[in-house]
Motif scaffolding. Structure first.
Motif, PDB file in Angstrom:
ATOM      1  N   GLU A   3       0.840  -1.195   0.000  1.00  0.00           N
ATOM      2  CA  GLU A   3       0.000   0.000   0.000  1.00  0.00           C
ATOM      3  C   GLU A   3       0.880   1.252   0.000  1.00  0.00           C
ATOM      4  N   TRP A  22     -11.662  14.621 -13.147  1.00  0.00           N
ATOM      5  CA  TRP A  22     -10.282  14.460 -12.697  1.00  0.00           C
ATOM      6  C   TRP A  22      -9.517  15.736 -13.004  1.00  0.00           C
ATOM      7  N   TRP A  43      -5.743  13.687 -10.404  1.00  0.00           N
ATOM      8  CA  TRP A  43      -6.410  13.194  -9.196  1.00  0.00           C
ATOM      9  C   TRP A  43      -7.918  13.159  -9.423  1.00  0.00           C
ATOM     10  N   SER A  44      -8.568  12.143  -8.835  1.00  0.00           N
ATOM     11  CA  SER A  44     -10.031  12.113  -8.826  1.00  0.00           C
ATOM     12  C   SER A  44     -10.522  13.239  -7.909  1.00  0.00           C
ATOM     13  N   HIS A  47      -9.678  12.762  -4.269  1.00  0.00           N
ATOM     14  CA  HIS A  47      -8.259  12.461  -4.029  1.00  0.00           C
ATOM     15  C   HIS A  47      -8.027  11.025  -3.543  1.00  0.00           C
ATOM     16  N   GLU A  48      -8.974  10.121  -3.827  1.00  0.00           N
ATOM     17  CA  GLU A  48      -8.816   8.716  -3.460  1.00  0.00           C
ATOM     18  C   GLU A  48      -8.100   7.935  -4.561  1.00  0.00           C
ATOM     19  N   LYS A  49      -8.200   8.420  -5.805  1.00  0.00           N
ATOM     20  CA  LYS A  49      -7.554   7.766  -6.942  1.00  0.00           C
ATOM     21  C   LYS A  49      -6.642   8.772  -7.620  1.00  0.00           C
TER      22      LYS A  49
END
Length: 73
Positions: A3, A22, A43-44, A47-49
């Motif tokens: 991770e 995005w 970034w999505s 900001h998770e992806k």
């Protein structure tokens, strides 16, 4: 796969946004608890992806700034 941990320490600016929401952003990001570096990537919205990007040290940002300043010469 291990991770990857990250913390957006400072949002410096948004360069563009695509139709899916995005955004291509320049941020100061700490990766895996390390010293923050300048980071340019997509970034999505939450900001998770994230997409692939480039991470730069202060010295590299200074060099890039000088290169960009001389583009019009």
């Amino acid at each position: 796969m291990a991770e990857i941990k990250y913390e957006i320490v400072k949002n410096i600016g948004v360069l563009s946004e695509n139709q899916k929401g995005w955004r291509k952003e320049l941020n100061l990001v700490s990766w895996n608890g390390r010293e923050p570096k300048f980071d340019l990537r997509d970034w999505s919205e939450d900001h998770e992806k994230m997409g692939k990007g480039v991470t730069l040290s202060q010295e590299e940002v200074n060099a890039l700034k000088e290169i960009l300043a001389n583009l019009n010469n």
